[in-house]
Design an enzyme around this catalytic site. Sequence first.
Site: not given
Ligand code: BES
Ligand code: ZN
Length: 490
Positions: A270, A344
């Site tokens: 991230k 997931r």
């Molecule tokens: N933990 C994050 C989602 C999240 C984002 C929670 C903001 C709380 C606040 C999750 O694991 C994630 O990073 N999801 C990705 C998925 C993508 C890589 C398909 C996302 O939402 O960008």
């Molecule tokens: Zn994530």
Amino acid sequence: MKIIAKTGNIANTKEDLIVLLSTEFKKNPYTGALGNLVEQPMKDAEFLGHDKKSFSVHTLGKLPAKRVLVIGLGATKKIDLEKIRRAMSTAINIAKSVKAKSLSIEFPEIDSDIKELTCAMAEGLALSNYSFDKYKTEEKKEKINIETCTLILNNKFSREIGIVKDQIKESVIVCNNVASCRDIINENASIIYPDNFAKIAKKLSGLKVTVFDEKKLEKLGFGLHLAVGVGSKFPPCLVIIEYNGNPKSKDRTVLVGKGITYDTGGYNLKPTGYMETMRCDMSGAACVMYTIKTLQELGIKQNVIGLCAMAENCVSDRSYKPGDTFVSYSGKSVEIGNTDAEGRLVLSDSIAYSKNFNPNLIIDVATLTGACAVGLGNYIAGMFTDEDDVALHLMTCSKKTGDRIWRLPMYEEQKEEIKSDIADITNSGKSRYGGAIQAAMFLKEFVPKGVKWAHLDIAGPAYLDKPNHYNPKMGTGFGVRLLVEFFRKK
Ligand code: BES
Ligand code: ZN
Ligand code: ZN
């Protein structure tokens, strides 16, 4: 902070702050010194009992209390429980700003069920009084703690006072659990790591808690959960929390919670600005744990099993990598399209494993996708289910509790997005569109046949960057009150 209830005349109370609730178009109903104090400001065009308006006046010794605060509730017909909770948060905020230690609050005479009204008042007060100041050193010294809030009922309600007192007790139990949920969300990821979360669960009295460590998960074939957790020095685990509130019944619900104690994104790291709050990525697991604890403390007659899927998503030489393929507990193989779509993965092993408990219903709770937060904003969780009855019941409980949700669709076409060349499916397709739906469609692949399932994506409301009425900034404890209500009325 104690919340108590009494009957009597609010004008005679000696608390630091008297809180009156006024509706729009209402003539000044107060008499004597109290009536005189509020007469003029109530007529002020700025106030007039409008929703979200308030004023406070000093009593200048004309009453035993120091100050009077009047909060407008707006038009009588439009008053709902959420407005009451929000008015209570105004009362707490103003009390703190004038350094009042005790409040007496008028129990409003509005057309509402007395239990529900009490619940909203107690929740509004207790939830608003929360702060996570463990790491503050300066502010803490000046902090004034509110000691008591007394709900003052008109003498004509003397028969109902028992109902009000019982409801306050219940609401305080619920809010204490919401506060504990907020605390572990706000705490450092260096403290709340999988094993420590398990330790906290084991300390909860009255519940059966079993922990599957990494070895046990290997034996069982939790290939996806393990892949996510392998890169961290804190090993992954599954925390199983069982509450048998109705042993005679075969009805059973499994709650699955996403418990990523920190989500760096893994090798799909991230960027700055997206990672700093990611200790909140175990909010689903925290919600599951404290929902079940609340059910047990309230003695609600339901059988509920919590599966908290705990892991830390880190970067190291052992971490799983984009392009890898792993096999899940269900036997399905999954290509890792993106290591940041880890939620997931951990959830799907647990959802598949749920079948061992013979549930009628599975509900998972997860801070799953940024896409859901983008789509619905910070105050609403996404709800996904094919079951109209479950959706309706969740929606009803959402309206009552103020834990807001909105149903989103799952259409078959979207399954195209999670097709993989190498494995049965991928955890992240090529398209950026409908990210929250794609994640839900992925989870659906792992739901045992014949079992009802609902998924709550709480990425938006689980953690706030600024306070919203009775929800503080940072961890909110979203979902605890929603799910407790769900089981209470199931
Ligand atoms: N933990 C994050 C989602 C999240 C984002 C929670 C903001 C709380 C606040 C999750 O694991 C994630 O990073 N999801 C990705 C998925 C993508 C890589 C398909 C996302 O939402 O960008
Ligand atoms: Zn994530
Ligand atoms: Zn995550």
